[in-house]
Design an enzyme around this catalytic site. Structure first.
Site, mmCIF file in Angstrom:
data_model
loop_
_atom_site.group_PDB
_atom_site.id
_atom_site.type_symbol
_atom_site.label_atom_id
_atom_site.label_comp_id
_atom_site.label_asym_id
_atom_site.label_seq_id
_atom_site.Cartn_x
_atom_site.Cartn_y
_atom_site.Cartn_z
ATOM 1 N N HIS A 178 45.848 38.086 37.397
ATOM 2 C CA HIS A 178 44.831 37.719 36.413
ATOM 3 C C HIS A 178 43.546 37.285 37.121
ATOM 4 O O HIS A 178 42.442 37.664 36.710
ATOM 5 C CB HIS A 178 45.347 36.585 35.517
ATOM 6 C CG HIS A 178 44.347 36.069 34.540
ATOM 7 N ND1 HIS A 178 43.784 36.865 33.568
ATOM 8 C CD2 HIS A 178 43.804 34.840 34.395
ATOM 9 C CE1 HIS A 178 42.934 36.133 32.857
ATOM 10 N NE2 HIS A 178 42.925 34.911 33.346
ATOM 11 N N ASP A 201 41.801 40.323 38.288
ATOM 12 C CA ASP A 201 41.213 41.001 37.137
ATOM 13 C C ASP A 201 39.905 40.325 36.732
ATOM 14 O O ASP A 201 38.904 40.991 36.450
ATOM 15 C CB ASP A 201 42.202 40.998 35.966
ATOM 16 C CG ASP A 201 41.619 41.641 34.731
ATOM 17 O OD1 ASP A 201 41.257 42.834 34.796
ATOM 18 O OD2 ASP A 201 41.522 40.948 33.699
#
Length: 110
Positions: free
Chosen positions: A76, A79
């Site tokens: 995450h 990202d």
């Protein structure tokens, strides 16, 4: 060394602020305040660079043989890092677009 979770949260925090700054810069450009827009992009870059530095240290650690198991949290964080970079590119393009629109408006009102 910090835990992988803490490192991931640091990346997410830095680049989250960067993304917000880039979007704030677009809003300033839309309002015609291009100097402020560029200043806010710079603020975003400072935060992005902090996140990128933390991320680069993780990559260097892995390259030296540390095989820390990646987590969903780290994925995450990565990202968020990449999306902040994409938003910056779009924000800079939109600022250029608003500058052009502003110049056209000025030229049309003469």
């Amino acid at each position: 060394m910090e835990s992988l979770d803490l490192i991931s949260f640091r990346i997410i925090s830095f680049v989250g602020v960067a993304k917000s700054k880039y979007l704030e810069a677009v809003k300033k450009a839309e309002e015609g305040d291009f100097e402020k827009a560029e200043s806010i992009i710079s603020e975003g870059d400072n935060e992005f660079n902090k996140g990128h530095e933390v991320h680069a240290k993780l990559i260097a650690k892995e390259a030296k043989g540390d095989r820390t198991i990646p987590t969903i949290l780290l994925m995450h964080a990565e990202d968020q890092l990449l999306s902040a970079e994409t938003i910056k590119i779009m924000a800079l393009q939109m600022i250029r677009m608003y500058k052009q629109m502003n110049e056209l408006k000025k030229g049309g009102s003469k």
